[in-house]
Design an enzyme around this catalytic site. Sequence first.
Site, PDB file in Angstrom:
ATOM      1  N   ARG A  69      31.629  54.718  47.626  1.00 30.66           N
ATOM      2  CA  ARG A  69      32.357  55.806  48.263  1.00 30.66           C
ATOM      3  C   ARG A  69      31.678  57.133  47.929  1.00 30.66           C
ATOM      4  O   ARG A  69      31.058  57.290  46.881  1.00 30.66           O
ATOM      5  CB  ARG A  69      33.809  55.837  47.771  1.00 30.66           C
ATOM      6  CG  ARG A  69      34.670  54.714  48.368  1.00 30.66           C
ATOM      7  CD  ARG A  69      36.103  54.804  47.881  1.00 30.66           C
ATOM      8  NE  ARG A  69      36.201  54.526  46.474  1.00 30.66           N
ATOM      9  CZ  ARG A  69      36.273  55.428  45.510  1.00 30.66           C
ATOM     10  NH1 ARG A  69      36.311  56.714  45.796  1.00 30.66           N
ATOM     11  NH2 ARG A  69      36.339  55.067  44.255  1.00 30.66           N
ATOM     12  N   TYR A 197      29.230  51.513  54.251  1.00 32.71           N
ATOM     13  CA  TYR A 197      29.744  50.925  53.010  1.00 32.71           C
ATOM     14  C   TYR A 197      31.273  50.793  53.041  1.00 32.71           C
ATOM     15  O   TYR A 197      31.973  51.734  53.434  1.00 32.71           O
ATOM     16  CB  TYR A 197      29.334  51.761  51.775  1.00 32.71           C
ATOM     17  CG  TYR A 197      30.169  51.356  50.576  1.00 32.71           C
ATOM     18  CD1 TYR A 197      29.903  50.154  49.906  1.00 32.71           C
ATOM     19  CD2 TYR A 197      31.275  52.095  50.179  1.00 32.71           C
ATOM     20  CE1 TYR A 197      30.721  49.724  48.872  1.00 32.71           C
ATOM     21  CE2 TYR A 197      32.090  51.673  49.138  1.00 32.71           C
ATOM     22  CZ  TYR A 197      31.809  50.485  48.485  1.00 32.71           C
ATOM     23  OH  TYR A 197      32.628  50.055  47.475  1.00 32.71           O
ATOM     24  N   LYS A 206      41.156  52.499  51.859  1.00 35.98           N
ATOM     25  CA  LYS A 206      41.443  53.737  51.145  1.00 35.98           C
ATOM     26  C   LYS A 206      41.861  54.851  52.105  1.00 35.98           C
ATOM     27  O   LYS A 206      42.753  55.652  51.807  1.00 35.98           O
ATOM     28  CB  LYS A 206      40.236  54.171  50.300  1.00 35.98           C
ATOM     29  CG  LYS A 206      39.906  53.184  49.162  1.00 35.98           C
ATOM     30  CD  LYS A 206      41.087  52.968  48.316  1.00 35.98           C
ATOM     31  CE  LYS A 206      41.065  51.931  47.219  1.00 35.98           C
ATOM     32  NZ  LYS A 206      39.938  51.473  46.522  1.00 35.98           N
ATOM     33  N   HIS A 226      47.444  53.349  44.340  1.00 39.06           N
ATOM     34  CA  HIS A 226      46.229  52.585  44.027  1.00 39.06           C
ATOM     35  C   HIS A 226      46.573  51.590  42.916  1.00 39.06           C
ATOM     36  O   HIS A 226      46.161  51.760  41.771  1.00 39.06           O
ATOM     37  CB  HIS A 226      45.134  53.564  43.583  1.00 39.06           C
ATOM     38  CG  HIS A 226      43.762  52.956  43.490  1.00 39.06           C
ATOM     39  ND1 HIS A 226      42.748  53.555  42.760  1.00 39.06           N
ATOM     40  CD2 HIS A 226      43.213  51.845  44.033  1.00 39.06           C
ATOM     41  CE1 HIS A 226      41.646  52.823  42.860  1.00 39.06           C
ATOM     42  NE2 HIS A 226      41.906  51.777  43.615  1.00 39.06           N
ATOM     43  N   SER A 248      39.085  53.068  40.006  1.00 35.45           N
ATOM     44  CA  SER A 248      38.148  52.109  40.583  1.00 35.45           C
ATOM     45  C   SER A 248      37.291  51.458  39.497  1.00 35.45           C
ATOM     46  O   SER A 248      36.824  52.134  38.574  1.00 35.45           O
ATOM     47  CB  SER A 248      37.235  52.824  41.586  1.00 35.45           C
ATOM     48  OG  SER A 248      38.031  53.420  42.585  1.00 35.45           O
ATOM     49  N   CYS A 250      38.099  49.503  37.094  1.00 39.57           N
ATOM     50  CA  CYS A 250      38.687  49.523  35.751  1.00 39.57           C
ATOM     51  C   CYS A 250      39.612  48.339  35.507  1.00 39.57           C
ATOM     52  O   CYS A 250      40.440  48.373  34.599  1.00 39.57           O
ATOM     53  CB  CYS A 250      39.417  50.842  35.500  1.00 39.57           C
ATOM     54  SG  CYS A 250      38.280  52.223  35.325  1.00 39.57           S
ATOM     55  N   ASP A 277      44.766  45.928  44.725  1.00 40.88           N
ATOM     56  CA  ASP A 277      44.212  47.286  44.859  1.00 40.88           C
ATOM     57  C   ASP A 277      45.222  48.323  45.346  1.00 40.88           C
ATOM     58  O   ASP A 277      45.160  49.471  44.924  1.00 40.88           O
ATOM     59  CB  ASP A 277      43.014  47.256  45.822  1.00 40.88           C
ATOM     60  CG  ASP A 277      42.109  48.479  45.691  1.00 40.88           C
ATOM     61  OD1 ASP A 277      41.733  48.813  44.550  1.00 40.88           O
ATOM     62  OD2 ASP A 277      41.796  49.106  46.708  1.00 40.88           O
ATOM     63  N   ARG A 370      29.910  43.895  46.023  1.00 42.45           N
ATOM     64  CA  ARG A 370      31.303  43.464  46.247  1.00 42.45           C
ATOM     65  C   ARG A 370      31.380  42.147  46.989  1.00 42.45           C
ATOM     66  O   ARG A 370      30.433  41.735  47.662  1.00 42.45           O
ATOM     67  CB  ARG A 370      32.032  44.535  47.073  1.00 42.45           C
ATOM     68  CG  ARG A 370      32.061  45.909  46.384  1.00 42.45           C
ATOM     69  CD  ARG A 370      33.438  46.372  46.104  1.00 42.45           C
ATOM     70  NE  ARG A 370      33.464  47.494  45.178  1.00 42.45           N
ATOM     71  CZ  ARG A 370      34.572  47.867  44.537  1.00 42.45           C
ATOM     72  NH1 ARG A 370      35.701  47.216  44.719  1.00 42.45           N
ATOM     73  NH2 ARG A 370      34.541  48.883  43.712  1.00 42.45           N
TER      74      ARG A 370
HETATM   75  P1  GTP Z   1      38.193  48.562  42.413  1.00 43.27           P
HETATM   76  O1  GTP Z   1      38.069  47.393  43.332  1.00 43.27           O
HETATM   77  O2  GTP Z   1      36.986  49.440  42.419  1.00 43.27           O
HETATM   78  O3  GTP Z   1      39.439  49.353  42.625  1.00 43.27           O
HETATM   79  O4  GTP Z   1      38.147  47.978  40.910  1.00 43.27           O
HETATM   80  P2  GTP Z   1      39.208  47.193  39.999  1.00 43.27           P
HETATM   81  O5  GTP Z   1      40.113  48.142  39.319  1.00 43.27           O
HETATM   82  O6  GTP Z   1      39.827  46.089  40.753  1.00 43.27           O
HETATM   83  O7  GTP Z   1      38.272  46.590  38.836  1.00 43.27           O
HETATM   84  P3  GTP Z   1      37.817  45.081  38.527  1.00 43.27           P
HETATM   85  O8  GTP Z   1      38.969  44.204  38.154  1.00 43.27           O
HETATM   86  O9  GTP Z   1      36.949  44.621  39.622  1.00 43.27           O
HETATM   87  O10 GTP Z   1      36.952  45.298  37.216  1.00 43.27           O
HETATM   88  C1  GTP Z   1      35.819  46.112  37.170  1.00 43.27           C
HETATM   89  C2  GTP Z   1      34.980  45.821  35.961  1.00 43.27           C
HETATM   90  O11 GTP Z   1      35.766  45.924  34.772  1.00 43.27           O
HETATM   91  C3  GTP Z   1      34.386  44.426  35.977  1.00 43.27           C
HETATM   92  O12 GTP Z   1      33.027  44.522  35.600  1.00 43.27           O
HETATM   93  C4  GTP Z   1      35.175  43.682  34.945  1.00 43.27           C
HETATM   94  O13 GTP Z   1      34.420  42.673  34.327  1.00 43.27           O
HETATM   95  C5  GTP Z   1      35.604  44.763  33.959  1.00 43.27           C
HETATM   96  N1  GTP Z   1      36.916  44.431  33.329  1.00 43.27           N
HETATM   97  C6  GTP Z   1      38.050  44.078  33.969  1.00 43.27           C
HETATM   98  N2  GTP Z   1      39.049  43.790  33.104  1.00 43.27           N
HETATM   99  C7  GTP Z   1      38.544  43.993  31.876  1.00 43.27           C
HETATM  100  C8  GTP Z   1      39.081  43.864  30.550  1.00 43.27           C
HETATM  101  O14 GTP Z   1      40.247  43.519  30.331  1.00 43.27           O
HETATM  102  N3  GTP Z   1      38.232  44.179  29.521  1.00 43.27           N
HETATM  103  C9  GTP Z   1      36.950  44.569  29.732  1.00 43.27           C
HETATM  104  N4  GTP Z   1      36.200  44.844  28.667  1.00 43.27           N
HETATM  105  N5  GTP Z   1      36.395  44.673  30.956  1.00 43.27           N
HETATM  106  C10 GTP Z   1      37.178  44.394  32.014  1.00 43.27           C
HETATM  107  C1  SPV Z   2      37.601  51.449  44.907  1.00 40.22           C
HETATM  108  O1  SPV Z   2      36.555  52.097  44.810  1.00 40.22           O
HETATM  109  O2  SPV Z   2      38.659  51.791  44.333  1.00 40.22           O
HETATM  110  C2  SPV Z   2      37.619  50.187  45.690  1.00 40.22           C
HETATM  111  C3  SPV Z   2      36.472  49.879  46.521  1.00 40.22           C
HETATM  112  O3  SPV Z   2      38.602  49.469  45.678  1.00 40.22           O
HETATM  113  S1  SPV Z   2      36.408  50.843  47.955  1.00 40.22           S
HETATM  114  O4  SPV Z   2      36.968  50.065  49.051  1.00 40.22           O
HETATM  115  O5  SPV Z   2      35.014  51.144  48.183  1.00 40.22           O
HETATM  116  O6  SPV Z   2      37.190  52.045  47.796  1.00 40.22           O
HETATM  117 MN    MN Z   3      40.239  50.332  44.356  1.00 44.46          MN
END
Ligand code: GTP
Ligand code: SPV
Ligand code: MN
Length: 586
Positions: A69, A197, A206, A226, A248, A250, A277, A370
């Site tokens: 983004r 993207y 979003k 979110h 994002s 996290c 999400d 992704r």
């Molecule tokens: P968006 O799709 O961008 O909104 O991201 P999201 O919040 O869904 O994050 P996602 O669950 O995909 O995790 C992103 C990164 O954080 C990945 O590389 C995971 O491996 C890492 N991660 C997720 N949960 C944990 C956790 O409990 N501990 C640690 N150390 N890393 C984590």
């Molecule tokens: C984020 O960045 O929080 C996502 C991926 O979930 S995107 O659809 O690119 O916003």
């Molecule tokens: Mn997101």
Amino acid sequence: MTKNPSVLKWIEEQKNLVQPDEVVWIDGSEEQLEALRAEACRTGEIIKLNQEKLPGCYLHRTAINDVARVEHRTFICTETEEEAGPTNNWMPPADAYKMLYDIARGSYKGRTMYIIPYSMGPVGSPFAKYGIEVTDSIYVVLNMAIMTRIGKSVLDALGDSNDWVRGLHCKCDIDEEKRYICHFPQDNTIISVNSGYGGNVLLGKKCFALRIASYLGRKEGWMAEHMLILGIENPKGEVKYIAAAFPSACGKTNLAMLIPPEVYKKKGYKVWCVGDDIAWMRIGEDGRLWAVNPENGFFGVAPGTNMKSNPNALISTQKDTIFTNVVHNLDDNTVWWEGLDNNPPKNALNWKGEKWDGSDGTKGAHPNSRFTAPAKNCPCISPEFDSGKGVPIDAIVFGGRRAKTAPLVYQSRDWSHGVFVGSIMASETTAAATGAVGVVRRDPMAMLPFCGYHMADYWAHWLEMGEKLGDKAPKIFNVNWFRLDDNGKFIWPGFGENLRVLEWIINRCEGKADAVETPIGYVPKAEDINLEGLDFSIDTLKGILEVDNDLWVQETAEIEEFYKKFGDKVPAALKEQLEMLKSRLK
Ligand code: GTP
Ligand code: SPV
Ligand code: MN
């Protein structure tokens, strides 16, 4: 496909503007989608993967300058700058339309216009809202077909109504200098140009489900957040629902589908994923807060996803999935990314499509690569996923990446304090947006890049929702899985083990667990977090539950600076919370 006059008129205007060679209405049939996949394979837009190992799966590479983004090129175009607030980029609507129309004019020459009717939320649900996205990208069509409910049924449900979101996407030349993601909340309109993207072009996600929807939610008395939504089923079969907002990349997708640790599984605990999400939440007839996931799939971060960290996500990607910007293993025509396993393929192409074998120390997959996977592929998808009435929320959880400062978990004192806790959220930035990675920034409610109006008005809306909910309001918590030790290693094991923290949260909601009062809120007694079956000492746990007074004094100074951005608009209740926090820290 429709006789809706507002739809037909708008489509006609878009046609005249972008001048496509051909126009195709997306009806949602598998036949039509299959033909589009075949065409995209012919042009190289997508690559068909090994259909024995990954049936229905495809690989796509975005342009190298178009991988995340672009927050600095994302605009909220309200009548006044004040409405957009200090955290959004703003342009006067008339100027924005003119600029965007100049870029879009004639941009579909030699191309096909795809018209995608889509629904955010189960079609016909009281939560559902409809949109139409016009695009010149088959990749967008195929992703929207996974991420939302699309096709004829949406137009039927819409009928003659004028209440739908207009979305125009033009790839143009993927020129970074002319890339704009613009929102016109007062016109229910989104225009996105010069990107391909996900977050910039899948306009239901979003752009609609957060930026436009948050604006509508304030007007109509509901919330667009979110947030992931998960259900925790205890051994008695009772399910409690939690909604959690993390910035994002996290950990939302990971938490939403976590696999309980062995000791919990044995006792009969189960976790159900409702969403990973976005949550739309309304007050139900019973006065409680009810949530639906408006999406129909997962657009998840690939790196780090593996059979240990998130088996449910990995399994979700084994069929009918589109991978974007991961490694292409040429030996068996499959995909790979960092953290999938320890065996990078030897004969492969990296996310840019260059020869790659990992030996030069570069990453093969883009850090923001992704997968787009259908929600129904997820082994733990909630039986309530498709229910139009949503699920009742017991707890709201905020969180972010903080190397120090924030303890593993704490509970707010009440709703107002909880809104304060959300408003002061901070996190280290990730690869999900372009820009520096690892810098601490304030990201209130994980909505900094997604709130479609003035952030301080958004806080006021949260406070109002709390007043309406009264004693039926969910309890509000904050978590931090990302505390680092002196060697820069994560202290808490995270992932599935996070259920141990969620259990304490549920126990607090049910009045079953004790807590220690600290200046920032209620922290667990270490012995109340179940460490059974986990090699983790209670002293280490005590360490990450600690609230460092000096760090928090520093933090309050930063919060004060942050609040200044919003001037008199900061709700009095939040300023009061800040003063009370300062005095408790004295
Ligand atoms: P968006 O799709 O961008 O909104 O991201 P999201 O919040 O869904 O994050 P996602 O669950 O995909 O995790 C992103 C990164 O954080 C990945 O590389 C995971 O491996 C890492 N991660 C997720 N949960 C944990 C956790 O409990 N501990 C640690 N150390 N890393 C984590
Ligand atoms: C984020 O960045 O929080 C996502 C991926 O979930 S995107 O659809 O690119 O916003
Ligand atoms: Mn997101």
